[in-house]
Design an enzyme around this catalytic site. Structure first.
Site, PDB file in Angstrom:
ATOM      1  N   LYS A  84       0.806  -1.232   0.000  1.00 39.75           N
ATOM      2  CA  LYS A  84       0.000   0.000   0.000  1.00 39.75           C
ATOM      3  C   LYS A  84       0.835   1.277   0.000  1.00 39.75           C
ATOM      4  O   LYS A  84       0.329   2.350   0.297  1.00 39.75           O
ATOM      5  CB  LYS A  84      -0.952  -0.002   1.187  1.00 39.75           C
ATOM      6  CG  LYS A  84      -0.304  -0.147   2.548  1.00 39.75           C
ATOM      7  CD  LYS A  84      -1.114   0.539   3.634  1.00 39.75           C
ATOM      8  CE  LYS A  84      -0.778   2.008   3.685  1.00 39.75           C
ATOM      9  NZ  LYS A  84      -1.397   2.717   4.800  1.00 39.75           N
ATOM     10  N   SER A 124     -10.380   1.838  -1.562  1.00 41.85           N
ATOM     11  CA  SER A 124      -9.872   3.133  -1.097  1.00 41.85           C
ATOM     12  C   SER A 124     -10.509   4.278  -1.865  1.00 41.85           C
ATOM     13  O   SER A 124     -10.839   4.140  -3.036  1.00 41.85           O
ATOM     14  CB  SER A 124      -8.345   3.156  -1.300  1.00 41.85           C
ATOM     15  OG  SER A 124      -7.858   4.462  -1.132  1.00 41.85           O
ATOM     16  N   TYR A 149      -0.624   1.885  -7.149  1.00 43.69           N
ATOM     17  CA  TYR A 149      -1.303   1.377  -5.941  1.00 43.69           C
ATOM     18  C   TYR A 149      -2.806   1.650  -6.070  1.00 43.69           C
ATOM     19  O   TYR A 149      -3.635   0.759  -5.946  1.00 43.69           O
ATOM     20  CB  TYR A 149      -0.764   2.038  -4.667  1.00 43.69           C
ATOM     21  CG  TYR A 149      -1.753   1.948  -3.536  1.00 43.69           C
ATOM     22  CD1 TYR A 149      -2.574   3.039  -3.217  1.00 43.69           C
ATOM     23  CD2 TYR A 149      -1.932   0.763  -2.847  1.00 43.69           C
ATOM     24  CE1 TYR A 149      -3.533   2.946  -2.224  1.00 43.69           C
ATOM     25  CE2 TYR A 149      -2.886   0.653  -1.848  1.00 43.69           C
ATOM     26  CZ  TYR A 149      -3.693   1.743  -1.550  1.00 43.69           C
ATOM     27  OH  TYR A 149      -4.655   1.647  -0.571  1.00 43.69           O
ATOM     28  N   LYS A 153      -6.551  -0.846  -6.753  1.00 45.22           N
ATOM     29  CA  LYS A 153      -7.835  -0.849  -6.028  1.00 45.22           C
ATOM     30  C   LYS A 153      -8.997  -0.764  -7.021  1.00 45.22           C
ATOM     31  O   LYS A 153     -10.003  -1.448  -6.902  1.00 45.22           O
ATOM     32  CB  LYS A 153      -7.884   0.330  -5.040  1.00 45.22           C
ATOM     33  CG  LYS A 153      -6.907   0.208  -3.887  1.00 45.22           C
ATOM     34  CD  LYS A 153      -7.189  -1.010  -3.038  1.00 45.22           C
ATOM     35  CE  LYS A 153      -6.240  -1.096  -1.852  1.00 45.22           C
ATOM     36  NZ  LYS A 153      -6.420  -2.347  -1.060  1.00 45.22           N
ATOM     37  N   ASN A 179      -9.225   8.267   5.240  1.00 46.03           N
ATOM     38  CA  ASN A 179      -7.912   8.248   5.895  1.00 46.03           C
ATOM     39  C   ASN A 179      -7.995   7.679   7.314  1.00 46.03           C
ATOM     40  O   ASN A 179      -8.370   8.407   8.237  1.00 46.03           O
ATOM     41  CB  ASN A 179      -7.318   9.663   5.904  1.00 46.03           C
ATOM     42  CG  ASN A 179      -6.902  10.080   4.517  1.00 46.03           C
ATOM     43  OD1 ASN A 179      -7.731  10.135   3.600  1.00 46.03           O
ATOM     44  ND2 ASN A 179      -5.620  10.333   4.335  1.00 46.03           N
ATOM     45  N   ARG A 231      -9.074  16.304   4.092  1.00 43.28           N
ATOM     46  CA  ARG A 231      -9.218  14.853   4.096  1.00 43.28           C
ATOM     47  C   ARG A 231     -10.340  14.423   5.039  1.00 43.28           C
ATOM     48  O   ARG A 231     -10.750  15.213   5.909  1.00 43.28           O
ATOM     49  CB  ARG A 231      -7.916  14.190   4.573  1.00 43.28           C
ATOM     50  CG  ARG A 231      -6.754  14.306   3.582  1.00 43.28           C
ATOM     51  CD  ARG A 231      -6.956  13.456   2.356  1.00 43.28           C
ATOM     52  NE  ARG A 231      -5.827  13.495   1.449  1.00 43.28           N
ATOM     53  CZ  ARG A 231      -5.600  14.446   0.538  1.00 43.28           C
ATOM     54  NH1 ARG A 231      -6.451  15.482   0.461  1.00 43.28           N
ATOM     55  NH2 ARG A 231      -4.563  14.387  -0.273  1.00 43.28           N
ATOM     56  N   ASP A 297      -0.698  14.653  -4.570  1.00 44.92           N
ATOM     57  CA  ASP A 297      -1.676  14.854  -3.490  1.00 44.92           C
ATOM     58  C   ASP A 297      -3.006  15.370  -4.047  1.00 44.92           C
ATOM     59  O   ASP A 297      -3.025  16.299  -4.869  1.00 44.92           O
ATOM     60  CB  ASP A 297      -1.143  15.870  -2.473  1.00 44.92           C
ATOM     61  CG  ASP A 297      -0.398  15.170  -1.344  1.00 44.92           C
ATOM     62  OD1 ASP A 297       0.458  15.814  -0.708  1.00 44.92           O
ATOM     63  OD2 ASP A 297      -0.670  13.973  -1.104  1.00 44.92           O
TER      64      ASP A 297
HETATM   65  C1  WQD Z   1      -2.726  13.156   4.120  1.00 44.94           C
HETATM   66  C2  WQD Z   1      -2.447  14.625   3.979  1.00 44.94           C
HETATM   67  C3  WQD Z   1      -0.500  15.224   2.698  1.00 44.94           C
HETATM   68  C4  WQD Z   1       2.446  13.566   5.462  1.00 44.94           C
HETATM   69  C5  WQD Z   1      -2.882   7.844   1.445  1.00 44.94           C
HETATM   70  C6  WQD Z   1      -3.197   6.916   0.325  1.00 44.94           C
HETATM   71  C7  WQD Z   1      -4.589   6.403   0.499  1.00 44.94           C
HETATM   72  C8  WQD Z   1      -4.691   5.760   1.853  1.00 44.94           C
HETATM   73  C9  WQD Z   1      -4.354   6.753   2.951  1.00 44.94           C
HETATM   74  C10 WQD Z   1      -4.243   3.400   1.752  1.00 44.94           C
HETATM   75  C11 WQD Z   1      -2.001  15.033   2.577  1.00 44.94           C
HETATM   76  C12 WQD Z   1      -0.366  15.644   4.165  1.00 44.94           C
HETATM   77  C13 WQD Z   1       1.231  13.933   4.890  1.00 44.94           C
HETATM   78  C14 WQD Z   1       3.357  14.576   5.874  1.00 44.94           C
HETATM   79  C15 WQD Z   1       1.803  16.248   5.140  1.00 44.94           C
HETATM   80  N1  WQD Z   1      -3.824   4.658   1.944  1.00 44.94           N
HETATM   81  N2  WQD Z   1       0.929  15.247   4.746  1.00 44.94           N
HETATM   82  N3  WQD Z   1       2.995  15.885   5.707  1.00 44.94           N
HETATM   83  O1  WQD Z   1      -2.143  10.755   0.801  1.00 44.94           O
HETATM   84  O2  WQD Z   1      -4.438  11.286   1.819  1.00 44.94           O
HETATM   85  O3  WQD Z   1      -3.780   8.930   1.404  1.00 44.94           O
HETATM   86  O4  WQD Z   1      -3.017   7.193   2.679  1.00 44.94           O
HETATM   87  O5  WQD Z   1      -5.324   3.016   1.439  1.00 44.94           O
HETATM   88  O6  WQD Z   1      -4.832   5.439  -0.510  1.00 44.94           O
HETATM   89  O7  WQD Z   1      -3.143   7.649  -0.879  1.00 44.94           O
HETATM   90  O8  WQD Z   1      -2.679  10.193   3.215  1.00 44.94           O
HETATM   91  O9  WQD Z   1      -1.546  10.642   5.345  1.00 44.94           O
HETATM   92  O10 WQD Z   1      -0.129  10.485   3.222  1.00 44.94           O
HETATM   93  O11 WQD Z   1      -1.583  12.474   3.588  1.00 44.94           O
HETATM   94  O12 WQD Z   1       1.517  17.446   4.993  1.00 44.94           O
HETATM   95  O13 WQD Z   1       4.477  14.316   6.413  1.00 44.94           O
HETATM   96  O14 WQD Z   1      -1.379  14.969   4.861  1.00 44.94           O
HETATM   97  O15 WQD Z   1      -0.005  16.237   1.845  1.00 44.94           O
HETATM   98  O16 WQD Z   1      -2.574  16.283   2.279  1.00 44.94           O
HETATM   99  P1  WQD Z   1      -3.243  10.413   1.738  1.00 44.94           P
HETATM  100  P2  WQD Z   1      -1.404  10.904   3.882  1.00 44.94           P
END
Ligand code: WQD
Length: 338
Positions: A84, A124, A149, A153, A179, A231, A297
């Site tokens: 994932k 997802s 990835y 899905k 999330n 989110r 993103d």
């Molecule tokens: C969330 C927000 C980042 C880290 C991913 C997968 C999705 C699911 C959940 C599996 C975004 C911001 C993040 C950091 C930041 N996974 N961020 N600094 O990308 O919404 O979803 O995980 O099923 O399929 O795509 O989750 O937690 O990575 O990011 O600012 O150090 O937090 O830019 O806006 P995401 P995330």
């Protein structure tokens, strides 16, 4: 019911095992520890007061799957096991298509051999890509995924839909997660990111614990209320309960059936709002800065979850504040173990 939980030692899988057990079901875990560890089984034992039946192995092996089905009379399956990491999937697409699609196909085939018809699949919200409007409902058209990835899905959902359309005797549900965050209130299980977390909340808790120097918020120049991404952050225990509700719903289904459900809170919070909430509920100051955007993103996405609320008779009970308290408690417990 005996329910096989593939990837059951993982973050969402382990929390789902707890809820299945609490509801009187018998969970059976398959996991290869590629994205989890044996300590999770100890944590489950502490919470449940008993061992959970466990098989170590990879779902992409037909004979391994067959050996597990042959040894247990399985009533249904929840399929979490998958790779994932969005970034890794871009560098190594073949691994993702082979593992995520291969294991699903083999699982469905072996289920058929043993006349097991019910499967709840971990999908997802990434299948929506960058939605034209929010909240997204299940009728919102899927968009080309922005990572292999995410594409696995989407393809998996097509496989489930087409198998049922062919009239094969299965009942499938795809749950589209938003999330997942937080941890079980016991702090015996929680998120165990591999190496440097790519997800927001574990990066926050590791920064608060001094494991990481500073959180970088990836961009605050987006077209949103405070410039940071939006989110739908759902407590992992609420998400776990959605799998139970999906199984109960499938119990009323026979012949060929497929449907998909958004599982989220139905509310959108910004990254900055989450960071500030984390600081407030845990009474601490987080070291963070605003940095450049992260490519790929989505700007904003959160779910219209009325279909799951109505048909699955399920809705989230836990707040963002609770999730962030539980996440911090878990991180502090991890620090004590070191
Ligand atoms: C969330 C927000 C980042 C880290 C991913 C997968 C999705 C699911 C959940 C599996 C975004 C911001 C993040 C950091 C930041 N996974 N961020 N600094 O990308 O919404 O979803 O995980 O099923 O399929 O795509 O989750 O937690 O990575 O990011 O600012 O150090 O937090 O830019 O806006 P995401 P995330």
């Amino acid at each position: 019911m005996n329910i096989l939980v593939t990837g059951g030692a993982g973050f969402i899988g382990s929390h789902t095992v707890v809820e299945l057990h609490n509801a009187g079901h018998t969970p059976i875990i398959i996991d290869d520890f590629s994205n989890s560890e044996a300590s999770v089984l100890k944590g489950l034992h502490k919470i449940l007061g008993e061992e959970v039946k466990f098989y170590e192995g990879n779902c992409n092996s037909e004979e391994f799957l067959r050996s597990v089905f042959a040894e247990n009379s399985i009533d249904g399956v929840i399929h979490f096991a998958a790779a994932k990491a969005v970034g890794e999937s871009v560098e190594n697409p073949l691994k993702y298509y082979d593992l995520n699609i291969g294991s699903l196909i083999k699982l469905i085939q072996v289920m058929g051999e043993f006349k097991v018809e019910k499967l709840v699949f971990s999908s997802s919200c990434t299948v929506y890509g960058e939605p034209d409007e929010v909240p997204v409902s299940e009728l919102t058209p899927r968009k080309p995924a922005n990572s292999p990835y995410g594409n696995t899905k989407s393809i998996a959902e097509d496989i489930l839909r087409d198998v049922v359309k062919a009239g094969m005797n299965y009942q499938f549900i795809a749950l589209r997660y938003f999330n997942p965050i937080g941890a079980h209130e016991s702090a015996e299980i929680g998120e165990l990111p591999n190496g440097v977390p790519s997800n927001l909340v574990p990066y926050i808790t590791q920064t608060a614990a001094g494991v990481r120097e500073q959180l970088t918020i990836f961009g605050d120049d987006y077209d949103t209320k405070d410039g940071t991404n939006i989110r739908d952050f759902i407590h992992v225990v609420d998400l776990a309960k959605a799998h139970l509700a999906a199984f109960d719903y499938l119990n009323g289904k026979s012949d060929s059936f497929y449907d998909e459900f958004n599982v989220g809170t139905g509310e959108g919070y910004s990254v900055l709002e989450l960071v500030q909430t984390f600081e407030k509920v845990n009474d601490l100051k987080l070291n963070y800065k605003i940095g450049p955007r992260r490519s790929g993103d989505t700007v904003k996405i959160y779910g219209d979850v009325s279909k799951a609320n109505k048909l699955l008779n399920w809705k989230t009970q836990k707040s963002l504040e609770e999730a962030l308290k539980d996440a911090w408690r878990w991180e502090q417990k991890l620090a004590e173990r070191k």
